[in-house]
Design a protein around this motif. Structure first.
Motif, PDB file in Angstrom:
ATOM      1  N   PRO A  20      39.224  38.264  50.095  1.00  0.00           N
ATOM      2  CA  PRO A  20      40.188  37.188  49.915  1.00  0.00           C
ATOM      3  C   PRO A  20      39.655  36.001  49.092  1.00  0.00           C
ATOM      4  O   PRO A  20      40.269  35.191  48.517  1.00  0.00           O
ATOM      5  N   TYR A  21      38.206  35.788  49.353  1.00  0.00           N
ATOM      6  CA  TYR A  21      37.627  34.526  48.736  1.00  0.00           C
ATOM      7  C   TYR A  21      37.491  34.688  47.306  1.00  0.00           C
ATOM      8  O   TYR A  21      37.868  33.730  46.602  1.00  0.00           O
ATOM      9  N   LYS A  22      37.142  35.912  46.875  1.00  0.00           N
ATOM     10  CA  LYS A  22      37.191  36.287  45.550  1.00  0.00           C
ATOM     11  C   LYS A  22      38.501  36.212  44.939  1.00  0.00           C
ATOM     12  O   LYS A  22      38.710  35.761  43.700  1.00  0.00           O
ATOM     13  N   CYS A  23      39.388  36.512  45.781  1.00  0.00           N
ATOM     14  CA  CYS A  23      40.890  36.845  45.114  1.00  0.00           C
ATOM     15  C   CYS A  23      41.159  35.349  44.927  1.00  0.00           C
ATOM     16  O   CYS A  23      42.008  34.913  43.899  1.00  0.00           O
ATOM     17  N   ILE A  24      41.107  34.393  45.863  1.00  0.00           N
ATOM     18  CA  ILE A  24      41.803  33.231  45.580  1.00  0.00           C
ATOM     19  C   ILE A  24      40.688  32.322  44.533  1.00  0.00           C
ATOM     20  O   ILE A  24      41.768  31.630  43.738  1.00  0.00           O
ATOM     21  N   ASP A  25      39.827  32.562  44.491  1.00  0.00           N
ATOM     22  CA  ASP A  25      38.787  31.911  43.357  1.00  0.00           C
ATOM     23  C   ASP A  25      39.291  32.431  42.054  1.00  0.00           C
ATOM     24  O   ASP A  25      39.670  31.474  40.923  1.00  0.00           O
ATOM     25  N   TYR A  26      39.608  33.480  41.958  1.00  0.00           N
ATOM     26  CA  TYR A  26      40.062  34.316  40.672  1.00  0.00           C
ATOM     27  C   TYR A  26      41.632  33.463  40.345  1.00  0.00           C
ATOM     28  O   TYR A  26      41.752  33.289  39.145  1.00  0.00           O
ATOM     29  N   LYS A  61      45.525  33.664  54.652  1.00  0.00           N
ATOM     30  CA  LYS A  61      44.505  32.831  54.121  1.00  0.00           C
ATOM     31  C   LYS A  61      44.656  32.649  52.655  1.00  0.00           C
ATOM     32  O   LYS A  61      44.552  31.651  52.139  1.00  0.00           O
ATOM     33  N   ILE A  62      44.982  33.629  51.996  1.00  0.00           N
ATOM     34  CA  ILE A  62      45.470  33.473  50.307  1.00  0.00           C
ATOM     35  C   ILE A  62      46.397  32.569  50.200  1.00  0.00           C
ATOM     36  O   ILE A  62      46.779  31.807  49.364  1.00  0.00           O
ATOM     37  N   VAL A  63      47.574  32.834  50.994  1.00  0.00           N
ATOM     38  CA  VAL A  63      48.901  31.980  50.730  1.00  0.00           C
ATOM     39  C   VAL A  63      48.443  30.748  51.017  1.00  0.00           C
ATOM     40  O   VAL A  63      48.927  29.773  50.268  1.00  0.00           O
ATOM     41  N   CYS A  64      48.079  30.213  52.202  1.00  0.00           N
ATOM     42  CA  CYS A  64      47.474  28.952  52.537  1.00  0.00           C
ATOM     43  C   CYS A  64      46.774  28.192  51.473  1.00  0.00           C
ATOM     44  O   CYS A  64      46.925  27.172  51.472  1.00  0.00           O
ATOM     45  N   SER A  65      45.697  28.797  50.873  1.00  0.00           N
ATOM     46  CA  SER A  65      44.577  28.252  50.024  1.00  0.00           C
ATOM     47  C   SER A  65      45.579  28.088  48.436  1.00  0.00           C
ATOM     48  O   SER A  65      44.925  27.257  47.848  1.00  0.00           O
ATOM     49  N   LEU A  66      46.447  28.857  48.135  1.00  0.00           N
ATOM     50  CA  LEU A  66      47.087  28.699  46.806  1.00  0.00           C
ATOM     51  C   LEU A  66      48.536  27.940  46.940  1.00  0.00           C
ATOM     52  O   LEU A  66      48.985  27.537  45.785  1.00  0.00           O
ATOM     53  N   ASP A 248      38.881  46.373  44.328  1.00  0.00           N
ATOM     54  CA  ASP A 248      37.577  46.100  44.081  1.00  0.00           C
ATOM     55  C   ASP A 248      37.156  44.972  43.096  1.00  0.00           C
ATOM     56  O   ASP A 248      36.257  44.627  42.515  1.00  0.00           O
ATOM     57  N   MET A 249      38.526  44.039  43.081  1.00  0.00           N
ATOM     58  CA  MET A 249      38.419  42.809  42.290  1.00  0.00           C
ATOM     59  C   MET A 249      38.271  42.954  40.681  1.00  0.00           C
ATOM     60  O   MET A 249      38.147  41.997  39.922  1.00  0.00           O
TER      61      MET A 249
END
Length: 358
Positions: A20-26, A61-66, A248-249
């Motif tokens: 999720p962290y890499k996904c959010i950053d991307y 986590k992804i929704v709240c961060s974005l 796998d990002m």
């Protein structure tokens, strides 16, 4: 589930959780680099609600961060097979928290197929049907969009029987997905375009004859096209404004070919999407399909477009507007020898919307 017609089954042999962290950053970096005013982020799979004790916290986590990032309008949704058992309560709680919304209503896309491809037997189908009814009963004002694959099993069933079952289920919208040869190894599941056209015509005629509140986006999208507004694959921009983040990002374009992630392949696909069959330009229905989805192969001299259906919708469109005009409700104009009406179906416009699949 390993559905026989699923592109994910064909291309991904090693299921894994996304970071999720890499996904959010991307995604944040992607939003910074693009100029879209709106974004749509879809959670797909596999099954996004598999092991809900892990998947739902990741989604939140992804929704709240974005959500609201850089003051952009960002929509979130998910597509589920609804094959969970005891964990359906977790999905209900997530939807009641209004994470996924459409027109101020909790929103979910649900996959469904006729025949035993998604469901191995009646036991699995009963689980699916039970979970569907639990969503309708326990999530106030929920909006359910059913994604249905156009298979040989579907076109073998009576359209009337099919639509009556959808009405009984209580779903709000139907979307038909066509199978592509590049990802459906079991090609016997792919019906002929002639059979698809015939089936859709019968469905359309029955649909128009009854007072059903179900929306069928295939029909509505052709009416949009008659006004010059293409929706989805008909825009021929999927390899430009759609990205898919793989577990796998690695990153690809359209989910159907998201496993092709290197720049050379992506550029080749973009070029292919821009190139239309030479016969398209001579077709009197070209303005309704724009060459259709570039991944749908022709069957001999037969293009993927359901031409009989499109002709009927075009005729009904003109007749409907003739009646409207006579009642002095809307204005209209004539462009060359082709009549195009200023028909007000909806205020939806995805011309400046980027899609992100996870």
């Amino acid at each position: 589930m390993r559905c026989a017609h699923c592109y994910a089954k064909v291309n991904y042999s090693d299921p894994q959780w996304i970071n999720p962290y890499k996904c959010i950053d991307y995604i944040k970096d992607y939003i910074k680099k693009t100029d879209a005013s709106e974004y749509n982020i879809s959670f797909t799979g596999g099954e996004p609600f598999y092991c809900t004790n892990i998947s739902i916290p990741l989604i939140k986590k992804i929704v709240c961060s974005l959500n609201g990032y850089l003051d952009k309008t960002i929509y979130f949704d998910a597509t589920t097979n609804l094959m969970m058992d005891s964990s359906i309560g977790d999905v209900i709680s997530l939807l009641k928290s209004k994470v996924f919304m459409f027109n101020d209503r909790p929103f979910i896309k649900v996959s469904y197929d006729v025949g035993y491809m998604r469901f191995k037997d009646n036991i699995e189908l009963n689980i699916w049907e039970s979970n569907l009814q639990k969503l309708l009963a326990n999530v106030p004002n929920i909006y359910i969009k059913l994604n249905v694959c156009m298979t040989t099993f579907l076109v073998s069933e009576s359209p009337k029987t099919f639509l009556n079952r959808m009405i009984k289920y209580g779903v709000h919208e139907l979307h038909f997905e066509r199978l592509t040869e590049n990802t459906t190894k079991t090609t016997s599941l792919i019906p002929s375009y002639a059979d698809v056209d015939k089936w859709l015509v019968l469905l359309y005629k029955y649909y128009r004859s009854i007072d059903s509140k179900i929306k069928i986006d295939t029909f509505e999208n052709y009416r949009y096209a008659l006004q010059g507004q293409f929706i989805g694959c008909a825009k021929r921009e999927c390899m430009w404004n759609v990205i898919t983040i793989n577990p796998d990002m690695t990153v690809g374009g359209c989910p159907n070919v998201a496993f092709l992630t290197d720049e050379e392949n992506i550029e080749a696909l973009r070029e292919e999407e821009k190139t239309k069959h030479e016969m398209c330009y001579a077709c009197d229905l070209y303005q309704m399909c724009n060459g259709d989805c570039f991944q749908l192969s022709w069957q001999g001299l037969r293009c993927p477009a359901p031409k009989k259906l499109m002709s009927i919708i075009r005729n009904d469109f003109l007749l409907d507007h003739d009646r409207i005009i006579k009642n002095n409700m809307y204005c209209y104009d004539y462009l060359t020898d082709q009549r195009k009406m200023s028909y007000l179906i909806n205020d939806f416009d995805d011309t400046n919307l980027d899609y992100i699949y996870i």
